[in-house]
Design a protein around this motif. Structure first.
Motif, PDB file in Angstrom:
ATOM      1  N   ASN A  84       0.841  -0.993  -0.184  1.00  0.00           N
ATOM      2  CA  ASN A  84       0.142  -0.100  -0.134  1.00  0.00           C
ATOM      3  C   ASN A  84       0.823   1.304   0.196  1.00  0.00           C
ATOM      4  O   ASN A  84       2.016   1.326   0.408  1.00  0.00           O
TER       5      ASN A  84
ATOM      6  N   ALA B 190      -1.735   3.764   4.283  1.00  0.00           N
ATOM      7  CA  ALA B 190      -2.704   2.722   4.950  1.00  0.00           C
ATOM      8  C   ALA B 190      -3.175   3.536   6.202  1.00  0.00           C
ATOM      9  O   ALA B 190      -2.320   3.845   7.002  1.00  0.00           O
TER      10      ALA B 190
ATOM     11  N   THR C  19      -5.369   3.275   9.912  1.00  0.00           N
ATOM     12  CA  THR C  19      -6.302   2.348  10.472  1.00  0.00           C
ATOM     13  C   THR C  19      -6.353   2.951  11.898  1.00  0.00           C
ATOM     14  O   THR C  19      -5.480   3.896  12.545  1.00  0.00           O
TER      15      THR C  19
END
Length: 361
Positions: free
Chosen positions: A126, A129, A131
């Motif tokens: 990626n 990212a 999260t």
């Protein structure tokens, strides 16, 4: 979190576990001062003494050129790891280095970038990212919040995504916005499909537009195609049981004028038991000034009428004109005995000449 310096590494003749007196730069490196160290500033450091090492944060003092060992994060002495300070031998070296906490904190706190940032990810990883985004209580912060100003005569693009596709399968998506793992807005990479599900159309009804060869645009509800449009000569098509209608006021009111398909090659204007009227205009200025023909069905009578109002002509003929040797047909002929002519009805022939049709008792 400690500050950092570029390529600064020095020797020390200090022994024991106390503050270090800095010596000279290791060959190929700069002194702390040469690298820009500021007095009384905390830096992240690493000390190496033989096979032993010690990392942590300490304070640089320009007077006397010393470095205190304030907090040890990790050390390994005689093969044993912990957070103890090395009992220096007098031949150690010390250098400024980034710790995990330095890098982690840099990305967990707000940062301001004044230049274009470029991310070059490794293959099959990626590029970015995120999260851990979570809101509780009455919080309403955006996951991504972007703002800018356009004060230009140019044609800027706020969001641009340019993918070079050489091998992806046909189901690849340029965009897929999901809630709970279910696609809500999706755009296929080959341009064949744009799909929105639910919210804008009520309940769990899906809106879908897709390209499918000769039928470029399909509108589907619940997986069933309702209408299609293409530029292949077939134009706009509706599902056989779907009406084409108009409503008074806004479009989501119930339609009061409807066209439907009765059968193949048969168009109907109907709405339950309501009488219907179809009009063709010769002239139209407004609802009070016009000339028109009207075909209507009401009170068990089908009526073809010429209608005028306002600036429209007071006299308007109704012409039934067959082609060639064709004739105008009326009803069914029935033979009768001799009758007396009691009057006539004036009509015009195809040339516009007045004629009389006899009426018998």
């Amino acid at each position: 979190m400690g500050a950092l310096l570029n390529r600064a590494r020095m020797t020390t003749a200090t022994t024991g576990t106390g503050t270090i007196t800095l010596g000279s730069a290791v060959a190929g490196f700069a002194t702390f001062a040469e690298a820009g160290a500021a007095n009384a500033t905390v830096y992240s450091y690493c000390i190496e003494d033989g096979n032993d090492f010690e990392i942590g944060v300490g304070t640089y003092t320009s007077s006397g050129t010393t470095f205190s060992r304030d907090t040890v994060t990790l050390s390994k002495i005689s093969g044993t790891s912990g957070t103890s300070k090395i009992n220096l031998s007098g031949s150690a070296t010390i250098f400024v280095t980034a710790l995990v906490s330095d890098i982690g904190t840099a990305f967990l706190t707000a940062n301001t970038f004044t230049a274009t940032q470029t991310i070059t990810p490794a293959a099959n990883t990626n590029a970015l990212a995120v999260t851990g985004y979570s809101l509780t209580g009455s919080n309403a912060q955006s996951l991504i919040d972007l703002a800018g100003t356009w004060n230009t005569s140019g044609t800027p693009t706020a969001f641009k995504l340019n993918i070079t596709n050489t091998a992806a399968n046909a189901a690849a998506n340029l965009m897929d916005l999901q809630i709970g793992g279910v696609s809500q807005i999706r755009a296929r990479a080959d341009g064949s499909n744009f799909r929105m599900s639910g919210a804008r159309f009520g309940g769990n009804v899906a809106f879908e537009m897709d390209y499918n060869g000769g039928n470029p645009w399909n509108f589907s509800v619940g997986g069933t195609q309702i209408w299609s449009f293409s530029a292949d000569g077939n134009g706009l098509r509706l599902k056989s049981d779907q009406p084409f209608g108009w409503s008074a006021g806004v479009s989501n009111n119930s339609p009061d004028t409807i066209l439907l398909r009765d059968a193949a090659d048969t168009v109907a204007q109907r709405r339950g038991t309501n009488a219907q009227t179809f009009r063709v205009y010769e002239t139209y200025t407004d609802a009070s000034n016009y000339e028109r023909a009207s075909l209507s069905c009401a009170s068990n009578t089908a009526t073809l009428a010429a209608e005028t109002a306002g600036t429209g002509s007071d006299d308007m003929d109704v012409a039934l004109t067959p082609a060639g040797a064709g004739l105008v047909k009326f009803g069914t002929h029935s033979a009768i005995a001799a009758e007396t002519v009691t009057g006539y009805i004036t009509i015009k022939d195809a040339a516009g000449n007045s004629r009389k049709i006899a009426v018998v008792s």
